[in-house]
Scaffold this motif. Structure first.
Motif, PDB file in Angstrom:
ATOM      1  N   MET A  13      37.439 -41.776  33.039  1.00 14.65           N
ATOM      2  CA  MET A  13      38.956 -41.859  33.488  1.00 14.65           C
ATOM      3  C   MET A  13      39.064 -40.190  33.807  1.00 14.65           C
ATOM      4  SD  MET A  13      40.647 -44.260  30.731  1.00 14.65           S
ATOM      5  CE  MET A  13      42.412 -43.739  31.525  1.00 14.65           C
ATOM      6  N   VAL A  14      40.156 -39.996  34.721  1.00 17.41           N
ATOM      7  CA  VAL A  14      40.365 -38.660  34.895  1.00 17.41           C
ATOM      8  C   VAL A  14      41.739 -38.209  34.180  1.00 17.41           C
ATOM      9  CG1 VAL A  14      41.111 -37.124  36.775  1.00 17.41           C
ATOM     10  CG2 VAL A  14      39.443 -38.899  37.226  1.00 17.41           C
ATOM     11  N   ASN A  22      50.355 -24.383  28.649  1.00 12.57           N
ATOM     12  CA  ASN A  22      50.769 -25.657  29.522  1.00 12.57           C
ATOM     13  C   ASN A  22      50.193 -25.731  30.951  1.00 12.57           C
ATOM     14  OD1 ASN A  22      51.813 -28.251  29.381  1.00 12.57           O
ATOM     15  ND2 ASN A  22      53.628 -27.682  30.230  1.00 12.57           N
ATOM     16  N   THR A  23      48.944 -24.905  31.032  1.00  9.71           N
ATOM     17  CA  THR A  23      48.369 -25.019  32.501  1.00  9.71           C
ATOM     18  C   THR A  23      47.578 -26.077  32.296  1.00  9.71           C
ATOM     19  OG1 THR A  23      48.235 -22.690  32.406  1.00  9.71           O
ATOM     20  CG2 THR A  23      46.836 -23.773  33.963  1.00  9.71           C
ATOM     21  N   LYS A  24      47.499 -26.898  33.332  1.00  7.09           N
ATOM     22  CA  LYS A  24      46.755 -28.421  33.455  1.00  7.09           C
ATOM     23  C   LYS A  24      45.355 -28.082  34.169  1.00  7.09           C
ATOM     24  CE  LYS A  24      51.037 -30.807  32.583  1.00  7.09           C
ATOM     25  NZ  LYS A  24      51.854 -29.546  32.523  1.00  7.09           N
ATOM     26  N   THR A  25      44.459 -28.400  34.024  1.00  6.44           N
ATOM     27  CA  THR A  25      43.326 -28.389  34.946  1.00  6.44           C
ATOM     28  C   THR A  25      42.546 -29.859  34.593  1.00  6.44           C
ATOM     29  OG1 THR A  25      42.127 -27.471  32.999  1.00  6.44           O
ATOM     30  CG2 THR A  25      42.874 -26.200  34.748  1.00  6.44           C
ATOM     31  N   LYS A  26      41.847 -30.158  35.762  1.00  7.59           N
ATOM     32  CA  LYS A  26      41.233 -31.725  35.637  1.00  7.59           C
ATOM     33  C   LYS A  26      40.225 -31.707  34.807  1.00  7.59           C
ATOM     34  CE  LYS A  26      43.219 -33.745  39.042  1.00  7.59           C
ATOM     35  NZ  LYS A  26      43.888 -35.199  39.177  1.00  7.59           N
ATOM     36  N   ARG A  27      39.964 -32.920  34.196  1.00  8.04           N
ATOM     37  CA  ARG A  27      38.897 -33.113  33.318  1.00  8.04           C
ATOM     38  C   ARG A  27      38.496 -34.429  33.506  1.00  8.04           C
ATOM     39  NH1 ARG A  27      39.531 -34.115  27.036  1.00  8.04           N
ATOM     40  NH2 ARG A  27      37.756 -35.299  27.669  1.00  8.04           N
TER      41      ARG A  27
END
Length: 80
Positions: A13-14, A22-27
């Motif tokens: 799942m992504v 609160n920086t969002k990066t994909k995982r």
């Protein structure tokens, strides 16, 4: 070999890593996959499957033959 459970069809799942600022990066969230051997009594042979922990519970609950037939119908497994 892709990271897909052959019994339940679970896939990665992504989501996001969220830092303190609160920086969002994909995982990716990977399923808990195990390479496990099962004895198929009708065919009198060992089968190696890549199953998730939840897939092991399904096999314990329904039995190997039933779980394999359902996985074939849903298209999660083609041959074993």
């Amino acid at each position: 070999m892709s990271r897909v459970c052959q019994i339940t069809g679970k896939r990665p799942m992504v989501g996001h890593h969220i830092s303190h600022s609160n920086t969002k990066t994909k995982r990716k969230f990977y399923p808990n996959l195990l390479k496990k051997r099962f004895f198929h009594p009708e065919e009198k042979r060992w089968i190696t499957l890549r199953v998730s922990a939840n897939g092991l519970r399904v096999i314990n609950k329904k039995g190997l033959a039933t779980a394999l037939n359902e996985a074939k119908e849903k298209g999660y497994i083609t041959k074993y």
